[in-house]
Design a protein around this motif. Sequence first.
Motif, short mmCIF file in Angstrom:
data_model
loop_
_atom_site.label_atom_id
_atom_site.label_comp_id
_atom_site.label_asym_id
_atom_site.label_seq_id
_atom_site.Cartn_x
_atom_site.Cartn_y
_atom_site.Cartn_z
N THR A 213 -8.76 8.55 -1.42
CA THR A 213 -9.43 9.16 -2.20
C THR A 213 -9.60 10.77 -2.39
N ASN A 214 -9.60 11.39 -3.31
CA ASN A 214 -9.37 12.49 -3.77
C ASN A 214 -11.05 12.98 -4.37
N VAL A 215 -11.71 13.74 -3.98
CA VAL A 215 -12.23 13.96 -4.09
C VAL A 215 -11.92 15.69 -4.94
N ILE A 216 -12.33 15.12 -6.23
CA ILE A 216 -12.28 16.42 -7.37
C ILE A 216 -13.26 17.14 -7.86
N MET B 288 1.06 -1.29 -0.17
CA MET B 288 -0.40 0.09 0.18
C MET B 288 0.75 1.63 0.09
N VAL B 289 0.33 2.18 -0.73
CA VAL B 289 1.20 3.63 -0.74
C VAL B 289 0.80 4.31 0.92
N HIS B 290 -0.69 4.02 1.18
CA HIS B 290 -0.71 4.80 2.46
C HIS B 290 -1.86 4.47 3.14
#
Length: 93
Positions: free
Chosen positions: A57-60, A50-52
């Motif tokens: 999740t990015n909310v764009i 895993m990276v994080h």
Amino acid sequence: MNKESLIQLEKLNKILLSEEEREEMLCFFEKQSENVSGLDAIPTQDVERMVHVMPMTNVIRDDVAIKQFTRDQLQEDAPESYDGYWQVPRLVE
């Protein structure tokens, strides 16, 4: 970490350690090496990488330009205005 490597680090960082400080640093690095080797003993082959640590999740938002104010609305708060621009006192003579 050996003594020669530590002396090289001293030169790179432009510091000078006493012999006592060198021994203390070597003991510190030895303990850190033992801690890392203890982590190497843990079986992790079935663990997904895993990276994080926490799922992220990015909310764009949609990049849509919205004109929220008209020029006249913004000019209402201006102490003085001229031809659609705010007038301010001269700062430099």
